[in-house]
Design a protein around this motif. Structure first.
Motif, PDB file in Angstrom:
ATOM      1  N   LEU A   1      14.565 -36.533 -23.313  1.00 45.26           N
ATOM      2  CA  LEU A   1      14.256 -37.956 -23.209  1.00 45.26           C
ATOM      3  C   LEU A   1      15.199 -38.792 -24.067  1.00 45.26           C
ATOM      4  O   LEU A   1      15.645 -39.872 -23.666  1.00 45.26           O
ATOM      5  N   ALA A   2      15.500 -38.289 -25.269  1.00 41.81           N
ATOM      6  CA  ALA A   2      16.359 -39.042 -26.178  1.00 41.81           C
ATOM      7  C   ALA A   2      17.789 -39.157 -25.648  1.00 41.81           C
ATOM      8  O   ALA A   2      18.471 -40.161 -25.869  1.00 41.81           O
ATOM      9  N   ARG A   3      18.235 -38.123 -24.938  1.00 42.18           N
ATOM     10  CA  ARG A   3      19.613 -38.120 -24.444  1.00 42.18           C
ATOM     11  C   ARG A   3      19.770 -38.848 -23.104  1.00 42.18           C
ATOM     12  O   ARG A   3      20.893 -39.087 -22.654  1.00 42.18           O
ATOM     13  N   GLY A   4      18.670 -39.161 -22.469  1.00 49.75           N
ATOM     14  CA  GLY A   4      18.735 -39.786 -21.155  1.00 49.75           C
ATOM     15  C   GLY A   4      19.166 -41.242 -21.222  1.00 49.75           C
ATOM     16  O   GLY A   4      19.020 -41.913 -22.247  1.00 49.75           O
ATOM     17  N   THR A   5      19.705 -41.717 -20.118  1.00 48.72           N
ATOM     18  CA  THR A   5      20.064 -43.127 -19.974  1.00 48.72           C
ATOM     19  C   THR A   5      19.343 -43.658 -18.736  1.00 48.72           C
ATOM     20  O   THR A   5      19.866 -43.595 -17.621  1.00 48.72           O
ATOM     21  N   PRO A   6      18.107 -44.155 -18.904  1.00 49.63           N
ATOM     22  CA  PRO A   6      17.315 -44.580 -17.755  1.00 49.63           C
ATOM     23  C   PRO A   6      18.006 -45.694 -16.975  1.00 49.63           C
ATOM     24  O   PRO A   6      18.517 -46.651 -17.553  1.00 49.63           O
ATOM     25  N   GLU A   7      18.020 -45.531 -15.656  1.00 51.94           N
ATOM     26  CA  GLU A   7      18.651 -46.532 -14.797  1.00 51.94           C
ATOM     27  C   GLU A   7      17.621 -47.581 -14.398  1.00 51.94           C
ATOM     28  O   GLU A   7      16.522 -47.264 -13.969  1.00 51.94           O
ATOM     29  N   ARG A   8      18.012 -48.846 -14.545  1.00 52.74           N
ATOM     30  CA  ARG A   8      17.137 -49.958 -14.190  1.00 52.74           C
ATOM     31  C   ARG A   8      17.302 -50.310 -12.718  1.00 52.74           C
ATOM     32  O   ARG A   8      18.414 -50.498 -12.233  1.00 52.74           O
ATOM     33  N   MET A   9      16.190 -50.361 -12.000  1.00 56.91           N
ATOM     34  CA  MET A   9      16.196 -50.720 -10.592  1.00 56.91           C
ATOM     35  C   MET A   9      15.959 -52.224 -10.420  1.00 56.91           C
ATOM     36  O   MET A   9      15.363 -52.863 -11.288  1.00 56.91           O
ATOM     37  N   PRO A  10      16.383 -52.811  -9.304  1.00 59.02           N
ATOM     38  CA  PRO A  10      16.175 -54.245  -9.086  1.00 59.02           C
ATOM     39  C   PRO A  10      14.770 -54.586  -8.598  1.00 59.02           C
ATOM     40  O   PRO A  10      14.492 -55.749  -8.296  1.00 59.02           O
ATOM     41  N   VAL A  11      13.893 -53.604  -8.486  1.00 54.78           N
ATOM     42  CA  VAL A  11      12.491 -53.843  -8.134  1.00 54.78           C
ATOM     43  C   VAL A  11      11.631 -53.108  -9.152  1.00 54.78           C
ATOM     44  O   VAL A  11      12.111 -52.198  -9.843  1.00 54.78           O
ATOM     45  N   PRO A  12      10.351 -53.465  -9.272  1.00 57.24           N
ATOM     46  CA  PRO A  12       9.489 -52.781 -10.242  1.00 57.24           C
ATOM     47  C   PRO A  12       9.343 -51.294  -9.928  1.00 57.24           C
ATOM     48  O   PRO A  12       9.250 -50.896  -8.766  1.00 57.24           O
ATOM     49  N   VAL A  13       9.308 -50.493 -10.980  1.00 58.71           N
ATOM     50  CA  VAL A  13       9.108 -49.050 -10.857  1.00 58.71           C
ATOM     51  C   VAL A  13       7.853 -48.676 -11.641  1.00 58.71           C
ATOM     52  O   VAL A  13       7.755 -48.962 -12.833  1.00 58.71           O
ATOM     53  N   ILE A  14       6.910 -48.066 -10.943  1.00 60.54           N
ATOM     54  CA  ILE A  14       5.649 -47.634 -11.552  1.00 60.54           C
ATOM     55  C   ILE A  14       5.648 -46.116 -11.589  1.00 60.54           C
ATOM     56  O   ILE A  14       5.754 -45.466 -10.544  1.00 60.54           O
ATOM     57  N   CYS A  15       5.535 -45.539 -12.761  1.00 59.21           N
ATOM     58  CA  CYS A  15       5.469 -44.084 -12.903  1.00 59.21           C
ATOM     59  C   CYS A  15       4.019 -43.655 -13.040  1.00 59.21           C
ATOM     60  O   CYS A  15       3.304 -44.133 -13.930  1.00 59.21           O
ATOM     61  N   VAL A  16       3.582 -42.782 -12.138  1.00 59.11           N
ATOM     62  CA  VAL A  16       2.261 -42.152 -12.252  1.00 59.11           C
ATOM     63  C   VAL A  16       2.516 -40.713 -12.672  1.00 59.11           C
ATOM     64  O   VAL A  16       2.968 -39.890 -11.878  1.00 59.11           O
ATOM     65  N   GLY A  17       2.275 -40.431 -13.934  1.00 56.87           N
ATOM     66  CA  GLY A  17       2.614 -39.122 -14.466  1.00 56.87           C
ATOM     67  C   GLY A  17       1.504 -38.554 -15.316  1.00 56.87           C
ATOM     68  O   GLY A  17       0.377 -39.060 -15.336  1.00 56.87           O
ATOM     69  N   ASN A  18       1.823 -37.484 -15.993  1.00 67.14           N
ATOM     70  CA  ASN A  18       0.830 -36.880 -16.881  1.00 67.14           C
ATOM     71  C   ASN A  18       1.521 -36.212 -18.058  1.00 67.14           C
ATOM     72  O   ASN A  18       2.740 -36.057 -18.087  1.00 67.14           O
ATOM     73  N   ILE A  19       0.725 -35.845 -19.014  1.00 68.53           N
ATOM     74  CA  ILE A  19       1.197 -35.088 -20.170  1.00 68.53           C
ATOM     75  C   ILE A  19       0.851 -33.616 -19.989  1.00 68.53           C
ATOM     76  O   ILE A  19       1.580 -32.744 -20.442  1.00 68.53           O
TER      77      ILE A  19
END
Length: 340
Positions: free
Chosen positions: A34-52
């Motif tokens: 996670l620390a090394r990642g470079t998240p890409e921003r999309m031009p529309v909303p992004v909703i993540c449905v995830g879990n731990i």
């Protein structure tokens, strides 16, 4: 594969303690990725449905509920999934007429009935393909520990009955990362279960500032006369026992259950044996919607599906979060808090 029983114990036993150094390494690997990642921003909303937690917690019905709410808010939501269990690398739009679970995975096949769905190993590429096809919002099915995309809303789903298990990371426990760490990146926590399970879960320590929504899975009313029906049930989901309990609650005569591993392959030999056994005792074969997506064509008319949907105790926090989504996502930097 079924989750080991010691994962769900409230405190680590000797097996968990023995494996805890490996769990610490797993947690370190997640944090480093996670620390090394470079998240890409999309031009529309992004909703993540995830879990731990690893395994099933109720993400699929949550994705369906979020898609329906976004559509009610005049969005055109598309779902992007890794396509676990399928062979497609993508980006590929799921076509239930032409695609099988072997190609795109069982969950995307099911989700495609509710919104246009894409499978992509590269989640950013999948999101771009969806946007090019007209998506005004992206729902990411899983991916909370994947740094490919920047999220405008991160929903962490947890099974209220099992909670975060023994609190340790794989393979010592059920977690992909420590719960206290993961929840700092979440915008909303959704726990799924009945009243007793919810009370048990809320007795654990939860972040005070994190909005918490409670929900439960209920059978969809289809007019099927379940009461008194002789049933042999099989399920390959995270916790098959939940499905069997739901059937009991409908009043079926549950003559036999087959608890399979999550996403387990449904072979013709296995189904033929079940069909023979059901015929012998005068029972009907019943399975989940997700398992039905993996049925070979010859058995689809022989197995009844029990669909379930998510019902919220109070969805105000979720609806407020969805309403607050930007029409065009604004840039966030990694130090701006949850959702990144």
């Amino acid at each position: 594969m079924r989750a080991p029983g010691f994962w769900s114990q409230p405190t680590p036993d000797w097996r968990a303690r023995l494996l805890s150094p490996l769990g610490a390494l797993y947690a370190h690997g997640t944090a480093r990725r996670l620390a090394r990642g470079t998240p890409e921003r999309m031009p529309v909303p992004v909703i993540c449905v995830g879990n731990i937690n690893a395994g099933g917690t109720g993400k699929t019905p949550t994705v369906i509920a979020v898609a329906e709410r976004l559509r009610d808010a005049f969005h055109e939501p598309h779902i992007v999934s890794r396509g676990y269990g399928g062979s497609e690398n993508g980006p590929t739009e799921v076509n239930p007429t032409n695609h099988s679970a072997d190609r795109v995975g069982d969950e995307p096949l099911l989700l495609s009935a509710f919104a246009r769905t894409w499978v992509a190993r590269d989640r950013a590429a999948g999101a771009r393909a969806a946007i090019d096809a007209g998506a005004t919002a992206i729902i990411l099915d899983d991916g909370f520990q994947n740094p490919a995309l920047a999220y405008d809303l991160s929903i962490v789903v947890v099974d209220a009955e099992t909670g975060f298990g023994n609190g340790l990371c794989l393979p010592a426990g059920p977690l992909r990362e420590p719960a206290a760490v993961g929840l700092t990146r979440a915008d909303l926590l959704l726990s799924i279960g009945d009243e007793a399970a919810q009370s048990k879960f809320e007795a654990t320590t939860l972040p005070d500032a994190l909005p918490h929504v409670r929900a439960r899975l209920e059978p969809l009313q289809t007019g099927m006369p379940w009461a008194g029906m002789n049933v042999i049930a099989f399920a390959g989901i995270g916790r098959p026992e939940k499905f069997f309990d739901t059937l009991r609650g409908l009043g079926v005569n549950l003559m036999r259950t087959e608890a399979l591993g999550d996403h387990a392959k449904l072979s013709t030999a296995f189904l033929t044996r079940l069909e023979r056994d059901a015929r012998t005792v005068g029972a009907q074969l019943v399975t989940t919607e997700k398992d039905a997506a993996r049925l070979p064509p010859a058995f689809r008319s022989k197995v009844i599906t029990l669909p379930v949907r998510l019902h919220f105790d109070d969805a105000t926090a979720l609806d407020s979060a969805l309403t607050a989504l930007p029409t065009a996502a604004q840039s966030k930097t990694p130090d701006q808090g949850p959702g990144v």
